[in-house]
Write a protein that holds these residues in place. Structure first.
Motif, PDB file in Angstrom:
ATOM      1  N   LEU A 109       0.818  -1.207   0.000  1.00 50.21           N
ATOM      2  CA  LEU A 109       0.000   0.000   0.000  1.00 50.21           C
ATOM      3  C   LEU A 109       0.857   1.265   0.000  1.00 50.21           C
ATOM      4  CD1 LEU A 109      -2.809  -1.072   2.479  1.00 50.21           C
ATOM      5  CD2 LEU A 109      -3.042  -0.669   0.026  1.00 50.21           C
ATOM      6  N   GLY A 110       2.120   1.138   0.348  1.00 47.80           N
ATOM      7  CA  GLY A 110       3.042   2.258   0.236  1.00 47.80           C
ATOM      8  C   GLY A 110       2.926   3.246   1.372  1.00 47.80           C
ATOM      9  N   GLN A 111       3.605   4.391   1.198  1.00 45.68           N
ATOM     10  CA  GLN A 111       3.625   5.430   2.209  1.00 45.68           C
ATOM     11  C   GLN A 111       2.285   6.151   2.260  1.00 45.68           C
ATOM     12  OE1 GLN A 111       6.230   5.784   4.216  1.00 45.68           O
ATOM     13  NE2 GLN A 111       7.332   4.171   3.128  1.00 45.68           N
ATOM     14  N   ALA A 112       1.856   6.514   3.447  1.00 45.80           N
ATOM     15  CA  ALA A 112       0.568   7.185   3.620  1.00 45.80           C
ATOM     16  C   ALA A 112       0.525   8.535   2.895  1.00 45.80           C
ATOM     17  CB  ALA A 112       0.286   7.388   5.107  1.00 45.80           C
ATOM     18  N   LYS A 113       1.692   9.146   2.694  1.00 39.83           N
ATOM     19  CA  LYS A 113       1.731  10.469   2.075  1.00 39.83           C
ATOM     20  C   LYS A 113       1.520  10.415   0.562  1.00 39.83           C
ATOM     21  CE  LYS A 113       6.793  10.416   1.636  1.00 39.83           C
ATOM     22  NZ  LYS A 113       8.058  11.093   2.024  1.00 39.83           N
ATOM     23  N   ALA A 115      -0.376   8.428  -2.984  1.00 35.19           N
ATOM     24  CA  ALA A 115      -1.511   7.616  -3.412  1.00 35.19           C
ATOM     25  C   ALA A 115      -1.016   6.266  -3.903  1.00 35.19           C
ATOM     26  CB  ALA A 115      -2.280   8.343  -4.518  1.00 35.19           C
ATOM     27  N   PRO A 116      -1.505   5.164  -3.334  1.00 37.80           N
ATOM     28  CA  PRO A 116      -1.040   3.844  -3.776  1.00 37.80           C
ATOM     29  C   PRO A 116      -1.339   3.599  -5.253  1.00 37.80           C
ATOM     30  CG  PRO A 116      -2.290   3.678  -1.728  1.00 37.80           C
ATOM     31  CD  PRO A 116      -2.485   5.065  -2.248  1.00 37.80           C
ATOM     32  N   LEU A 117      -0.390   3.001  -5.935  1.00 35.39           N
ATOM     33  CA  LEU A 117      -0.572   2.543  -7.317  1.00 35.39           C
ATOM     34  C   LEU A 117      -0.203   1.066  -7.317  1.00 35.39           C
ATOM     35  CD1 LEU A 117      -1.156   2.988 -10.311  1.00 35.39           C
ATOM     36  CD2 LEU A 117       1.223   3.732 -10.594  1.00 35.39           C
ATOM     37  N   ILE A 118      -1.197   0.212  -7.482  1.00 33.19           N
ATOM     38  CA  ILE A 118      -1.024  -1.217  -7.246  1.00 33.19           C
ATOM     39  C   ILE A 118      -1.454  -2.015  -8.472  1.00 33.19           C
ATOM     40  CG2 ILE A 118      -1.808  -3.162  -5.808  1.00 33.19           C
ATOM     41  CD1 ILE A 118      -2.296  -1.051  -3.578  1.00 33.19           C
ATOM     42  N   LEU A 119      -0.762  -3.089  -8.742  1.00 31.54           N
ATOM     43  CA  LEU A 119      -1.188  -4.060  -9.738  1.00 31.54           C
ATOM     44  C   LEU A 119      -1.717  -5.288  -9.016  1.00 31.54           C
ATOM     45  CD1 LEU A 119       1.635  -4.014 -12.445  1.00 31.54           C
ATOM     46  CD2 LEU A 119      -0.610  -2.934 -12.560  1.00 31.54           C
ATOM     47  N   VAL A 120      -2.862  -5.796  -9.465  1.00 30.63           N
ATOM     48  CA  VAL A 120      -3.414  -7.044  -8.949  1.00 30.63           C
ATOM     49  C   VAL A 120      -3.380  -8.045 -10.101  1.00 30.63           C
ATOM     50  CG1 VAL A 120      -5.408  -8.191  -7.942  1.00 30.63           C
ATOM     51  CG2 VAL A 120      -4.905  -5.814  -7.337  1.00 30.63           C
ATOM     52  N   LEU A 121      -2.608  -9.098  -9.940  1.00 29.72           N
ATOM     53  CA  LEU A 121      -2.404 -10.072 -11.010  1.00 29.72           C
ATOM     54  C   LEU A 121      -3.287 -11.297 -10.774  1.00 29.72           C
ATOM     55  CD1 LEU A 121       1.487  -9.845 -11.263  1.00 29.72           C
ATOM     56  CD2 LEU A 121      -0.247  -8.436 -12.388  1.00 29.72           C
ATOM     57  N   ALA A 122      -4.143 -11.581 -11.745  1.00 32.71           N
ATOM     58  CA  ALA A 122      -5.107 -12.673 -11.608  1.00 32.71           C
ATOM     59  C   ALA A 122      -4.742 -13.821 -12.538  1.00 32.71           C
ATOM     60  CB  ALA A 122      -6.516 -12.167 -11.911  1.00 32.71           C
ATOM     61  N   GLY A 123      -3.966 -14.762 -12.027  1.00 34.17           N
ATOM     62  CA  GLY A 123      -3.643 -15.959 -12.795  1.00 34.17           C
ATOM     63  C   GLY A 123      -2.625 -15.757 -13.894  1.00 34.17           C
ATOM     64  N   LEU A 124      -1.735 -14.794 -13.756  1.00 33.01           N
ATOM     65  CA  LEU A 124      -0.677 -14.586 -14.751  1.00 33.01           C
ATOM     66  C   LEU A 124       0.279 -15.780 -14.676  1.00 33.01           C
ATOM     67  CD1 LEU A 124      -0.171 -11.941 -16.527  1.00 33.01           C
ATOM     68  CD2 LEU A 124       1.857 -11.696 -15.130  1.00 33.01           C
ATOM     69  N   ILE A 133       6.541  -7.185 -16.035  1.00 38.69           N
ATOM     70  CA  ILE A 133       5.571  -6.362 -15.305  1.00 38.69           C
ATOM     71  C   ILE A 133       6.196  -5.800 -14.031  1.00 38.69           C
ATOM     72  CG2 ILE A 133       3.469  -6.520 -13.904  1.00 38.69           C
ATOM     73  CD1 ILE A 133       2.307  -8.330 -16.094  1.00 38.69           C
ATOM     74  N   ILE A 134       6.927  -6.626 -13.309  1.00 39.37           N
ATOM     75  CA  ILE A 134       7.575  -6.160 -12.079  1.00 39.37           C
ATOM     76  C   ILE A 134       8.556  -5.033 -12.384  1.00 39.37           C
ATOM     77  CG2 ILE A 134       9.134  -6.829 -10.213  1.00 39.37           C
ATOM     78  CD1 ILE A 134       7.883  -9.670 -10.426  1.00 39.37           C
ATOM     79  N   ARG A 135       9.320  -5.194 -13.446  1.00 37.56           N
ATOM     80  CA  ARG A 135      10.289  -4.164 -13.829  1.00 37.56           C
ATOM     81  C   ARG A 135       9.571  -2.872 -14.219  1.00 37.56           C
ATOM     82  NH1 ARG A 135      15.025  -4.886 -18.447  1.00 37.56           N
ATOM     83  NH2 ARG A 135      16.240  -3.034 -17.896  1.00 37.56           N
ATOM     84  N   SER A 136       8.492  -2.974 -15.003  1.00 37.21           N
ATOM     85  CA  SER A 136       7.724  -1.793 -15.399  1.00 37.21           C
ATOM     86  C   SER A 136       7.084  -1.130 -14.190  1.00 37.21           C
ATOM     87  CB  SER A 136       6.651  -2.181 -16.421  1.00 37.21           C
ATOM     88  OG  SER A 136       7.227  -2.679 -17.612  1.00 37.21           O
ATOM     89  N   ALA A 142       5.043   2.291  -9.145  1.00 33.67           N
ATOM     90  CA  ALA A 142       4.011   1.533  -8.436  1.00 33.67           C
ATOM     91  C   ALA A 142       4.460   1.270  -7.005  1.00 33.67           C
ATOM     92  CB  ALA A 142       3.724   0.212  -9.151  1.00 33.67           C
ATOM     93  N   SER A 143       3.498   1.209  -6.094  1.00 28.92           N
ATOM     94  CA  SER A 143       3.841   0.948  -4.701  1.00 28.92           C
ATOM     95  C   SER A 143       3.999  -0.538  -4.425  1.00 28.92           C
ATOM     96  CB  SER A 143       2.792   1.554  -3.769  1.00 28.92           C
ATOM     97  OG  SER A 143       1.486   1.170  -4.152  1.00 28.92           O
TER      98      SER A 143
END
Length: 277
Positions: A109-113, A115-124, A133-136, A142-143
């Protein structure tokens, strides 16, 4: 400690290395295996604990440029024996065991200060796609990444190589779908699913606040039961006749658009920092 010569395929450390390549994580006592000087150096720079390093007998000088801590056990291994353990078609003369970072949801979720930028991977399932994707994700700020069941391990040797070391630094957590969506809701992070039809073009969506992108399986996209949890459907406009994009390409474009909007909202492009890739 001084290097120690190992000549038996039954050596306990070589067995650990083989298991960590094949089944990284819990079955390998929380260890993963990496191959090559560059990845080993990335692991050191990231502060990973490296209990054991392996080097081919005829390539001992490879370690001259590495600042291995005194606690790292260094083993000299005949090249044919080391090659029999490594996973690449053209094995490198250096490998190591590393402790997998103990990431938590708070890290993702990252630092409170910010805005979180998250990827949710569904069955990759493709490790090369996952590593890319991790490198990008790290490149575009991304947090972290949440991986739902069915997603390949980020510590798969191909995924680690494709990540170019980003997996050492970017929070990555395997999690159940229920836990994932409950926690994203509690953290007030909107969930956006990717689709081809009947969706808002991504450049028209405000991404300056918290956001979590759902990225689906390479062949089937985001499953309906997972997409059900999304707050909004988004699409990447493509003028060409191609029906859909590669999962890693799509993730990169979504992350870039979020990064672009956030930089613009902050007052323009930030100075590029870090090493060139």
């Amino acid at each position: 400690m001084p290097p120690r010569l190992v000549q038996s395929k039954h050596n306990a450390r070589l067995k650990e290395l083989r298991k960590a390549f094949l089944k990284p994580g819990r079955e390998a006592k929380g260890l993963a295996a990496i191959e090559g000087v560059n990845l080993l150096n990335e692991g050191l720079l990231a502060g990973l604990h490296i209990p054991t390093a392996f080097v081919a007998e005829d390539a001992e000088r490879q370690f001259d440029t590495l600042a291995l801590p005194a606690s790292t056990e260094v083993l000299l291994v005949p090249r044919p024996l080391l090659n029999s353990v490594l996973q690449t078609e053209t094995p490198q003369p250096v490998a190591a065991l590393v402790e997998i970072p103990d990431w938590t949801l708070a890290h993702v979720l990252g630092q409170a200060k910010s805005a979180p930028l998250i990827l949710v991977l569904a069955g990759l399932q493709d490790p090369g796609n996952l590593g890319t994707i991790i490198r990008s994700a790290e490149a575009f700020g991304a947090s972290g990444i949440l991986a739902l069941p069915g997603t390949v391990s980020p510590w798969n040797c191909k995924a680690v190589r494709a990540s170019a070391g980003s997996i050492f630094r970017l929070p990555f957590l395997s999690i159940s779908a229920h836990e994932c969506f409950v926690n994203l809701r509690e953290a007030s992070v909107p969930i956006l699913t990717t689709t081809v039809h009947a969706a808002q073009p991504i450049d028209l969506v405000d991404l300056t606040g918290p956001a979590a992108f759902l990225i689906g399986n390479e062949g089937n996209g985001v499953p309906a039961d997972i997409a059900f949890h999304a707050d909004q459907a988004v699409t990447i406009p493509c003028p060409g006749p191609v029906e859909s994009l590669n999962a890693a390409v799509a993730a990169g474009i979504l992350l870039y658009e979020a990064s672009r909007q956030r930089q613009s909202a902050a007052g323009g492009p930030r100075e590029t920092r870090g090493r060139r890739r």
